[in-house]
Design a protein around this motif. Structure first.
Motif, mmCIF file in Angstrom:
data_model
loop_
_atom_site.group_PDB
_atom_site.id
_atom_site.type_symbol
_atom_site.label_atom_id
_atom_site.label_comp_id
_atom_site.label_asym_id
_atom_site.label_seq_id
_atom_site.Cartn_x
_atom_site.Cartn_y
_atom_site.Cartn_z
ATOM 1 N N VAL A 1 0.812 -1.217 0.000
ATOM 2 C CA VAL A 1 0.000 0.000 0.000
ATOM 3 C C VAL A 1 0.844 1.265 0.000
ATOM 4 O O VAL A 1 0.305 2.367 -0.062
ATOM 5 N N SER A 2 2.166 1.117 0.057
ATOM 6 C CA SER A 2 3.054 2.274 -0.009
ATOM 7 C C SER A 2 4.446 1.795 -0.415
ATOM 8 O O SER A 2 4.787 0.623 -0.234
ATOM 9 N N PRO A 3 5.280 2.687 -0.984
ATOM 10 C CA PRO A 3 6.661 2.309 -1.264
ATOM 11 C C PRO A 3 7.410 1.862 -0.008
ATOM 12 O O PRO A 3 8.290 1.005 -0.086
ATOM 13 N N THR A 4 7.055 2.424 1.141
ATOM 14 C CA THR A 4 7.686 2.007 2.390
ATOM 15 C C THR A 4 7.408 0.535 2.665
ATOM 16 O O THR A 4 8.309 -0.222 3.052
ATOM 17 N N VAL A 5 6.168 0.101 2.484
ATOM 18 C CA VAL A 5 5.828 -1.307 2.681
ATOM 19 C C VAL A 5 6.523 -2.172 1.631
ATOM 20 O O VAL A 5 6.980 -3.286 1.930
ATOM 21 N N ALA A 6 6.614 -1.684 0.406
ATOM 22 C CA ALA A 6 7.318 -2.431 -0.635
ATOM 23 C C ALA A 6 8.771 -2.674 -0.227
ATOM 24 O O ALA A 6 9.306 -3.780 -0.408
ATOM 25 N N ASP A 7 9.419 -1.668 0.325
ATOM 26 C CA ASP A 7 10.804 -1.823 0.782
ATOM 27 C C ASP A 7 10.893 -2.841 1.920
ATOM 28 O O ASP A 7 11.843 -3.634 1.989
ATOM 29 N N ARG A 8 9.914 -2.832 2.834
ATOM 30 C CA ARG A 8 9.912 -3.815 3.920
ATOM 31 C C ARG A 8 9.761 -5.227 3.378
ATOM 32 O O ARG A 8 10.427 -6.159 3.841
ATOM 33 N N GLU B 1 3.936 -5.023 -6.343
ATOM 34 C CA GLU B 1 3.350 -3.864 -7.018
ATOM 35 C C GLU B 1 2.855 -2.894 -5.950
ATOM 36 O O GLU B 1 2.278 -3.314 -4.945
ATOM 37 N N VAL B 2 3.084 -1.616 -6.150
ATOM 38 C CA VAL B 2 2.615 -0.597 -5.209
ATOM 39 C C VAL B 2 1.287 -0.039 -5.704
ATOM 40 O O VAL B 2 1.196 0.520 -6.801
ATOM 41 N N VAL B 3 0.245 -0.245 -4.899
ATOM 42 C CA VAL B 3 -1.073 0.341 -5.163
ATOM 43 C C VAL B 3 -1.518 1.016 -3.870
ATOM 44 O O VAL B 3 -1.964 0.349 -2.937
ATOM 45 N N PRO B 4 -1.377 2.318 -3.766
ATOM 46 C CA PRO B 4 -1.719 2.999 -2.511
ATOM 47 C C PRO B 4 -3.200 2.868 -2.171
ATOM 48 O O PRO B 4 -4.044 2.692 -3.054
ATOM 49 N N ASN B 5 -3.484 2.965 -0.887
ATOM 50 C CA ASN B 5 -4.877 3.099 -0.461
ATOM 51 C C ASN B 5 -5.464 4.355 -1.097
ATOM 52 O O ASN B 5 -4.742 5.287 -1.467
ATOM 53 N N GLY B 6 -6.775 4.387 -1.187
ATOM 54 C CA GLY B 6 -7.435 5.547 -1.766
ATOM 55 C C GLY B 6 -8.573 6.035 -0.884
ATOM 56 O O GLY B 6 -9.065 5.304 -0.019
ATOM 57 N N CYS C 1 -14.526 17.210 10.449
ATOM 58 C CA CYS C 1 -14.886 18.621 10.315
ATOM 59 C C CYS C 1 -14.901 19.315 11.674
ATOM 60 O O CYS C 1 -14.619 20.524 11.769
ATOM 61 N N ALA C 2 -15.233 18.594 12.726
ATOM 62 C CA ALA C 2 -15.332 19.182 14.063
ATOM 63 C C ALA C 2 -13.974 19.433 14.700
ATOM 64 O O ALA C 2 -13.872 20.141 15.705
ATOM 65 N N MET C 3 -12.907 18.870 14.139
ATOM 66 C CA MET C 3 -11.566 18.978 14.735
ATOM 67 C C MET C 3 -10.856 20.240 14.273
ATOM 68 O O MET C 3 -11.195 20.838 13.258
ATOM 69 N N ASP C 4 -9.820 20.622 15.033
ATOM 70 C CA ASP C 4 -8.976 21.764 14.676
ATOM 71 C C ASP C 4 -7.566 21.344 14.285
ATOM 72 O O ASP C 4 -6.882 22.059 13.548
ATOM 73 N N VAL C 5 -7.118 20.201 14.788
ATOM 74 C CA VAL C 5 -5.826 19.632 14.416
ATOM 75 C C VAL C 5 -5.965 18.122 14.535
ATOM 76 O O VAL C 5 -6.714 17.617 15.375
ATOM 77 N N PHE C 6 -5.279 17.416 13.678
ATOM 78 C CA PHE C 6 -5.318 15.962 13.717
ATOM 79 C C PHE C 6 -3.959 15.443 14.179
ATOM 80 O O PHE C 6 -2.917 15.936 13.740
ATOM 81 N N ALA C 7 -3.982 14.440 15.049
ATOM 82 C CA ALA C 7 -2.732 13.882 15.565
ATOM 83 C C ALA C 7 -2.727 12.369 15.411
ATOM 84 O O ALA C 7 -3.705 11.695 15.749
ATOM 85 N N SER C 8 -1.639 11.838 14.903
ATOM 86 C CA SER C 8 -1.450 10.398 14.746
ATOM 87 C C SER C 8 -0.135 10.016 15.418
ATOM 88 O O SER C 8 0.929 10.063 14.793
ATOM 89 N N PRO C 9 -0.188 9.627 16.708
ATOM 90 C CA PRO C 9 1.047 9.352 17.442
ATOM 91 C C PRO C 9 1.590 7.941 17.279
ATOM 92 O O PRO C 9 2.587 7.596 17.902
ATOM 93 N N SER C 10 0.963 7.124 16.445
ATOM 94 C CA SER C 10 1.438 5.758 16.232
ATOM 95 C C SER C 10 2.852 5.770 15.652
ATOM 96 O O SER C 10 3.101 6.404 14.620
ATOM 97 N N PRO C 11 3.794 5.077 16.288
ATOM 98 C CA PRO C 11 5.183 5.135 15.829
ATOM 99 C C PRO C 11 5.468 4.291 14.600
ATOM 100 O O PRO C 11 6.552 4.389 14.023
ATOM 101 N N GLU C 12 4.519 3.454 14.188
ATOM 102 C CA GLU C 12 4.779 2.550 13.066
ATOM 103 C C GLU C 12 3.499 2.324 12.273
ATOM 104 O O GLU C 12 2.541 1.742 12.770
ATOM 105 N N GLU C 13 3.462 2.827 11.046
ATOM 106 C CA GLU C 13 2.310 2.675 10.180
ATOM 107 C C GLU C 13 2.748 2.121 8.833
ATOM 108 O O GLU C 13 3.884 2.342 8.383
ATOM 109 N N ALA C 14 1.829 1.403 8.172
ATOM 110 C CA ALA C 14 2.105 0.891 6.839
ATOM 111 C C ALA C 14 1.721 1.902 5.759
ATOM 112 O O ALA C 14 2.297 1.917 4.674
ATOM 113 N N PHE C 15 0.749 2.748 6.060
ATOM 114 C CA PHE C 15 0.296 3.758 5.093
ATOM 115 C C PHE C 15 -0.038 5.065 5.792
ATOM 116 O O PHE C 15 0.582 6.089 5.536
#
Length: 381
Positions: free
Chosen positions: A142-149, A161-166, A271-285
């Protein structure tokens, strides 16, 4: 072309909802088999007109499920089998082979450097993964990063083959009317400045870091956590112990697509948020980050290949934050200090439109089926 998608479960999760969205845009007759847990996404697929079969698998070692799955594939006359998530990839590839289907593709949704689908990797898991991978023809990253892994694991590069999420860009576009309605429905004060997080409530997502950051911020800062999972009770206790329970809202699972669930859906909550935070240290996409960008939100993230694999200028409002609660609090305060900004959609979000992903996947399907007809199809021609 007739394709069968096999997935481990159909509860509310990123891979599951990505499958539902994708099937809405693939010009192919598709059926779905879920090995376990025919949850809300199964209901949504059925509402979309997709035939969903629950295999009734009782556990990882339920080998009796294998011949049942092979018979189902054979009876369906499928040209191609597409598997999703670890257990389904293993059983689905074997069953497709038993059924005589050679056009087999698997999407790797959740491979990290040290975990897969939120669980720690082990040498045994890696060995079994590679053994199963050889039974298919193509593995979609789902990403070049995952392809490298995958390459580092030993999967040959020509098989990847790299096919990103949509995402459905229009559905996530910022709506000021929905913002007001959703904030009122949530009971937020008018001056509330909302930090948002979206995902399964598991330890791997590290949402506790956001809760611990909240006491370091002004009292008008709120945290809105969208998702369900096994860590919800732990996170609620963490909020109480940190003295911020009254400023942390848990919405439960929110489907990406309309399915009749009560309450606001995910786009309305963004829409109700003012900032988005993703603190997960390891993601595939980093699908939730892309959706937040599509809603015009500034984003703070610890790991997001979807952003990191693109030029920096494509996501000018996305910032990588390393460290714990103190660093998160400083980054949130810096975004707050910049004041309101237009909710424009950056180039990075536009890059991940679902139609583009569907087109790239169809190219993979075409390459596989043009050279890999099943024995049954070849014999009847």
């Amino acid at each position: 072309m007739k394709a069968l998608h096999i997935i481990t479960g159909l509860g509310v999760g990123g891979a599951e909802q990505q499958l539902r969205l994708l099937l809405r845009h693939l010009p192919v007759e598709c059926d779905v088999v879920t090995l376990t847990n025919p949850g809300p996404v199964a209901d949504g697929l059925t509402a979309d007109g997709v035939r969903v079969t629950h295999l009734g698998m009782t556990g990882n070692r339920d080998l009796a499920a294998l011949p049942r799955l092979a018979r189902l594939i054979r009876a369906g006359g499928y040209d191609l089998v597409h598997t999703h998530l670890y257990r389904a990839c293993l059983y689905g590839r074997i069953a497709a082979r038993l059924a005589g289907v050679r056009a087999v593709v698997a999407t790797e949704h959740s491979l990290g450097d040290s975990q897969m689908e939120g669980r720690r990797l082990s040498p045994g898991v890696r060995a079994l993964y590679l053994a199963g991978e050889r039974l298919g023809r193509t593995t979609v990253a789902v990403s070049p990063t995952v392809a490298d892994r995958l390459k580092r694991w030993g999967v040959p590069a020509p098989r990847i083959e790299v096919v990103p999420n949509g995402i459905d860009l229009e559905r996530f576009r910022f709506d000021p009317v929905q913002r007001l309605r959703t904030r009122r429905r949530l009971g937020l004060p008018e001056d509330a400045w909302v930090i948002g997080g979206v995902g399964r409530l598991t330890a791997a997502k590290n949402f506790a870091a956001l809760i611990h950051a909240l006491p370091r911020l002004a009292d008008n800062h709120w945290l809105l956590l969208v998702g369900g999972g096994p860590e919800e009770s732990v996170l609620r206790r963490t909020a109480r112990e940190a003295g911020v329970a009254e400023r942390v809202l848990f919405t439960g699972e929110r489907p990406y697509l309309p399915d009749g669930s009560p309450g606001p859906d995910l786009p309305s909550l963004l829409c109700a948020m003012d900032v988005f935070a993703s603190p997960s240290p390891e993601e595939a996409f980093g699908l939730a980050v892309v959706e937040a960008l599509a809603c015009g939100l500034p984003v703070l993230y610890a790991s997001c290949p979807a952003v990191e694999d693109l030029p920096a200028h494509s996501a000018p409002t996305a910032r990588r934050v390393r460290g714990g609660p103190e660093e998160l609090a400083r980054a949130v305060a810096a975004v707050h200090a910049e004041g309101p900004r237009p909710r424009d959609v950056p180039e990075a979000a536009l890059h991940y439109g679902i139609t583009r992903s569907a087109d790239r996947l169809m190219a993979v399907y075409g390459a596989l089926t043009s050279v890999s007809p099943s024995p049954e199809k070849a014999g009847s021609s």
